[in-house]
Scaffold this motif. Structure first.
Motif, PDB file in Angstrom:
ATOM      1  N   ASN A 131       0.828  -0.714  -0.255  1.00 22.27           N
ATOM      2  CA  ASN A 131      -0.053   0.249   0.193  1.00 22.27           C
ATOM      3  C   ASN A 131       0.716   1.415  -0.037  1.00 22.27           C
ATOM      4  O   ASN A 131       1.535   1.234   0.779  1.00 22.27           O
ATOM      5  N   GLN A 133       2.214   4.710  -0.251  1.00 23.83           N
ATOM      6  CA  GLN A 133       1.315   5.901   0.962  1.00 23.83           C
ATOM      7  C   GLN A 133       1.221   7.240  -0.491  1.00 23.83           C
ATOM      8  O   GLN A 133       1.273   7.341  -1.439  1.00 23.83           O
ATOM      9  N   SER A 134      -0.509   7.777   0.344  1.00 26.07           N
ATOM     10  CA  SER A 134      -0.782   8.776  -0.275  1.00 26.07           C
ATOM     11  C   SER A 134      -0.251  10.097  -0.661  1.00 26.07           C
ATOM     12  O   SER A 134       0.273  10.443   0.495  1.00 26.07           O
ATOM     13  N   LEU A 135      -0.714  10.446  -1.273  1.00 26.06           N
ATOM     14  CA  LEU A 135      -0.001  11.761  -1.824  1.00 26.06           C
ATOM     15  C   LEU A 135      -0.820  12.220  -0.088  1.00 26.06           C
ATOM     16  O   LEU A 135       0.508  13.934   0.447  1.00 26.06           O
ATOM     17  N   ALA A 136      -1.052  12.740   0.072  1.00 26.23           N
ATOM     18  CA  ALA A 136      -2.036  13.544   1.305  1.00 26.23           C
ATOM     19  C   ALA A 136      -1.515  13.178   2.764  1.00 26.23           C
ATOM     20  O   ALA A 136      -0.994  13.909   3.230  1.00 26.23           O
ATOM     21  N   GLU A 137      -0.871  11.413   2.764  1.00 26.67           N
ATOM     22  CA  GLU A 137       0.025  11.614   4.080  1.00 26.67           C
ATOM     23  C   GLU A 137       1.200  11.731   3.906  1.00 26.67           C
ATOM     24  O   GLU A 137       1.878  12.164   4.743  1.00 26.67           O
ATOM     25  N   PRO A 177      -4.231  12.435   7.693  1.00 28.33           N
ATOM     26  CA  PRO A 177      -5.260  11.171   6.517  1.00 28.33           C
ATOM     27  C   PRO A 177      -5.140   9.697   6.569  1.00 28.33           C
ATOM     28  O   PRO A 177      -3.586   8.897   7.851  1.00 28.33           O
TER      29      PRO A 177
END
Length: 177
Positions: A131, A133-137, A177
């Protein structure tokens, strides 16, 4: 038969002492250091089997400690432990000779598993997928890293992030996030 040895290098006294007790209870002879100089001196004398190095310390980095550690004790296996995880730091640490890289908080079992390049015992680990890391994270972590580097000074952090102070305040009020 002699006990395995481990060198713990971290500027956080509480974490270092907690890890020292935990490794001792698991049968290790533990050496601990707060500075790069102390760590290198102990490594040169003790030639530890393993080392756990904090990445971010006030006067140096775990990467620098790793370089000097492996010069005086080339057979020591090292794991980098940090609260500021990034792919760049992980790649650099492994390229220089670390066997693994963990983000804090990590317990002793996770650290020991990292030396064996294993995940901690989890029955569903084979079915887990990667998974990213998201941009928000990533943004959240970056903002907090910069804020921490500025000693909590919002104005300075906003200047370094090149965003208005009010925008930074709004982002900080949101939940992670």
């Amino acid at each position: 038969m002699s006990r395995p040895t481990i060198l713990l290098v971290d500027d956080d006294d509480i974490l270092r002492n907690r890890l020292t007790r935990a490794f001792s209870s698991r049968g290790f002879d533990v050496y601990s250091a707060k500075t790069k100089e102390d760590a290198v001196a102990q490594a040169q004398e003790a030639q530890p089997d393993r080392a756990v190095l904090d990445l971010k310390m006030p006067e140096t980095s775990g990467i620098e400690v790793l370089k000097d550690l492996l010069k005086v004790s080339p057979l020591t296996q090292a794991v980098i432990l940090t609260g500021y995880g990034s792919i760049t730091n992980a790649v650099e640490a492994v390229r220089l000779g670390a066997v693994n890289y963990l983000t804090k908080p990590a317990d002793v079992d996770e650290i020991l598993a990292a030396f064996n390049n294993q995940e901690t015992a989890d029955p569903d680990s084979s079915s887990q997928s990667y998974n990213p890391q998201s941009l928000a994270e990533a943004e959240w972590e970056h903002i907090h890293r910069v804020l921490n580097d500025c000693g909590g000074n919002l104005s300075e952090a906003a200047r370094l992030l090149d965003i208005p102070r009010r925008t930074l305040q709004r982002k900080l009020k949101k939940l992670a996030p």
